[in-house]
Write an enzyme that holds these catalytic residues in place. Sequence first.
Site, PDB file in Angstrom:
ATOM      1  CB  CYS A 354      -0.980   0.010   1.123  1.00  0.00           C
ATOM      2  SG  CYS A 354      -1.937  -1.333   1.234  1.00  0.00           S
ATOM      3  CD  GLU A 355       4.549   3.377   1.289  1.00  0.00           C
ATOM      4  OE1 GLU A 355       5.116   4.252   0.694  1.00  0.00           O
ATOM      5  OE2 GLU A 355       4.782   3.126   2.303  1.00  0.00           O
TER       6      GLU A 355
END
Length: 425
Positions: A354-355
Amino acid sequence: MNPSRPFVYPDAHSPLACDGVGLDILAKRYGTPLYVYSAQQILYRLQLFTKAFQTVPHLVCYAVKANSSLAILKLLAEQGAGFDIVSGGELERVLRVSKEAAGRTVFSGVGKTAAEIDLALRSGIFMFNVESAGELDLLAARASRLRIRARVAMRVNPDVFAETHPYISTGLREHKFGIDIREARRVYLSAAKQKYLLPHGVSVHIGSQIRSADPFGAAAHRIAQLVLELRSDGLPIRAVDVGGGLGIEYHAGQSFDPKQKIHQYALALLQALRPLKDVQLLLEPGRFIVAQAGALLTRVLYRKKNGKKTFVITDAAMNDLIRPALYQAHHEILPVFPHKDARKRTVDVVGPVCETGDFFARDRKLQEVQPGDLLAILDAGAYGFSLSSNYNSRPRAAEVLVEDKKHRLIRRRETVEELMAAELP
Ligand SMILES: *Cc1c(COP(=O)(O)O)cnc(C)c1O
């Protein structure tokens, strides 16, 4: 077989292979994401250094941080290589594969602790590359307390500019590394007064992924001047450690001959060091030995479109290989099963983390792939696994070594249980 390219398609109809072993077979056997290394390539690269410097007494001290896998350290130790370490943990790794290799180990790094220094003294490492006057004082105190004499080199900062990513450039005065070359003489003279310190060498390391030989030559030239000065002060300087940092070519299509590259590098160094008689040359290559020997094998999970962009989502992520996110690094990506007639698509290859920084390639032209397809991210043998993490509670990848057409697991896949084992809820 081209000795400088371990990952190739054996022929037009075969899947991508590592030294003849199909990556599809390895993916099936060991799962993905998977690091795959060629033992032959690692040994070939080591031998290139040995040959290029055969005219002078030298020792190749492989920089452990590039890839600290025990199997790889063992492979290199068995060939007589030495090691460059930057922590007590790396020293423990070297000791695990070979006790006697400690005698061929140099200890670099700006923040050595007393415990790390003690371990290195007791293990009988070859030399400490000291990076500050404060560290020199601590080393003198620990050595006299243990009554063990320590060979020292000051790592000097030569104030040489080298073209590379700013995060891995280390040889300018403004960087945290080394002792200002103008201060070095004074520090050596204070070291010489210490009963348990033997000023033995001068060391330098100007950075990493430096592709031109010129800055290495410039730094070596400054070092040679310093050695002459120190010798005229009566110090018996016997070793010159020129560090590591020789770069590779990550882009396909750029011609790259490792043999030629090392030849230029050796020429620049040996020319600069010619005024010095009677020295042992220490070399600390990391990336150049292992980068192109390794690939990260990953399976496509999904393909999706957001607006105009197409994303290929793989089961490997930035926690497995952070170089694109950290250094905007380029890695070539090849489909394990090539289709001659397949359409090419411009896609982003991204992981599940989640980046937005979690990508392996952006706007890359790639053969059209489907979920389930295998991709190989090339040149991932250096600063790949060694920089991996458990971010997003992702167990780290497994690692496989291909040797003489055989393959073996050198690190099994981590389990989520292991990730939580040290925690105290
Ligand atoms: C990182 C490092 C190396 C190795 O650098 P490469 O670019 O991988 O060759 C060598 N010496 C020191 C002191 C280092 O910090």
